[in-house]
Design a protein around this motif. Structure first.
Motif, short mmCIF file in Angstrom:
data_model
loop_
_atom_site.label_atom_id
_atom_site.label_comp_id
_atom_site.label_asym_id
_atom_site.label_seq_id
_atom_site.Cartn_x
_atom_site.Cartn_y
_atom_site.Cartn_z
N UNK A 284 -75.29 23.97 21.57
CA UNK A 284 -74.46 23.10 20.74
C UNK A 284 -75.15 22.76 19.43
N UNK A 285 -76.47 22.59 19.47
CA UNK A 285 -77.21 22.32 18.23
C UNK A 285 -77.08 23.51 17.27
N UNK B 253 -76.20 14.73 23.64
CA UNK B 253 -77.44 14.06 23.28
C UNK B 253 -78.53 15.06 22.92
N UNK B 254 -78.69 16.09 23.77
CA UNK B 254 -79.70 17.12 23.49
C UNK B 254 -79.39 17.85 22.20
N UNK B 255 -78.10 18.06 21.92
CA UNK B 255 -77.71 18.77 20.70
C UNK B 255 -78.20 18.04 19.46
N UNK C 214 -81.97 18.34 19.11
CA UNK C 214 -82.43 19.68 18.73
C UNK C 214 -82.08 20.06 17.30
N UNK C 215 -81.24 19.25 16.64
CA UNK C 215 -80.92 19.56 15.26
C UNK C 215 -82.19 19.57 14.41
N UNK D 89 -86.48 10.27 25.25
CA UNK D 89 -85.78 11.51 24.93
C UNK D 89 -84.82 11.38 23.75
N UNK D 90 -84.00 10.34 23.76
CA UNK D 90 -82.97 10.20 22.73
C UNK D 90 -83.33 9.20 21.64
N UNK D 91 -84.58 8.84 21.53
CA UNK D 91 -85.01 7.89 20.51
C UNK D 91 -84.65 8.34 19.09
N UNK D 92 -84.66 9.66 18.77
CA UNK D 92 -84.32 10.06 17.40
C UNK D 92 -82.84 9.95 17.06
#
Length: 292
Positions: free
Chosen positions: A140-141, A166-168, A171-172, A201-204
């Protein structure tokens, strides 16, 4: 029964005006045919694209999708949860489309990932989906990076599908968020409650998106089993049960909006039940159509 015929009868049975769908911009992106556990550029190039026209899904391709994408038209990308089959994803995706104001132009995309149950053991099967969701986050990223500059994108996830969106975002590439306007709706997220904490993990994510809506439910029966994903000696609750921590809400009070939907749905864990609540419907224009 031919699948197109099934879709047409689905419209008729539920009283949906099929002509509306014929006029809308609806796509299915399918990752079943590529590597489930390891994402690569080669695999990304083999992802299948289909467009919904005249009550049927027509085979298409990435070039047709990206060439026809208008950055001024909001793109809504829906990632379903665990055990969703292709038929389930289409049914729920079209149900979501029915919630939207048809007069507002938008492109609706269903992300059809290999989430269907394979193993008889529930714990074994759902644990096996963790790397599958992670690979789809990378796919998805890559997809998001190909969108035109200044595109408006709403990432809408349900349950395990929130791991993908979230991972997408994580990973951007570092400079990519400058070229995309991203808002997120995390409905009943089957992700770790602490994922937004500093260093997690999702801090950014809050720094890369405009707004995040978290719809959570302390009485969600399915998510009450979430700790079994991990070592029972270290219980980890789901973001979809309790929402972000108080410190995260305070730090990102202008970015993250968390709404308890328990009073509307009780113990239920179903996409359209959650999204049919006033908590979501009253916020559609803000999160999906990028209105102030």
């Amino acid at each position: 029964m031919p699948f197109c015929r099934f879709i047409f009868l689905f419209f008729v049975f539920f009283g949906i005006a099929s002509t509306i769908y014929g006029e809308q911009d609806i796509w299915l992106i399918d990752t079943h045919s590529v590597s489930w556990n390891r994402a690569s550029e080669n695999d990304f190039g083999r992802i299948e694209y289909r467009r919904f026209r005249n009550h049927c899904w027509e085979d298409s391709n990435a070039a047709a999708f990206f060439d026809s994408q208008n950055p001024l038209v909001p793109l809504i990308l829906f990632a379903p949860g665990y055990t969703s089959t292709t038929a389930n994803t289409i049914e729920v995706g079209l149900g979501i489309t029915q919630l939207l104001t048809q007069e507002k132009p938008h492109r609706m995309v269903f992300w059809n990932w290999p989430s269907q149950r394979i193993s008889h053991g529930l714990r074994q099967d759902i644990r096996a989906k963790i790397p599958v969701a992670a690979a789809n986050g990378q796919y998805m990223a890559q997809f998001l990076q190909l969108l035109k500059p200044d595109s408006q994108v709403c990432l809408l996830g349900f349950s395990f599908g929130n791991r993908i969106i979230g991972d997408a975002v994580v990973h951007l590439e570092n400079d990519q968020p400058q070229h995309l306007r991203i808002r997120m709706v995390m409905a009943s997220p089957a992700t770790d409650q602490h994922d937004f904490l500093e260093g997690a993990k999702y801090a950014p994510i809050p720094e890369r998106v405009e707004k995040i809506l978290v719809l959570y439910n302390p009485n969600d029966f399915r998510l009450s089993f979430y700790p079994f994903l991990y070592d029972p000696a270290i219980p980890i609750d789901a973001l979809g049960r309790y929402g972000p921590s108080a410190s995260v809400r305070q730090k990102y009070q202008d970015k993250i909006e968390a709404v308890n939907v328990d009073s509307y749905i009780g113990i239920r864990h179903k996409t359209l039940i959650v999204l049919n609540t006033p908590a979501f419907r009253q916020r559609i224009n803000t999160y999906l159509f990028f209105e102030p």
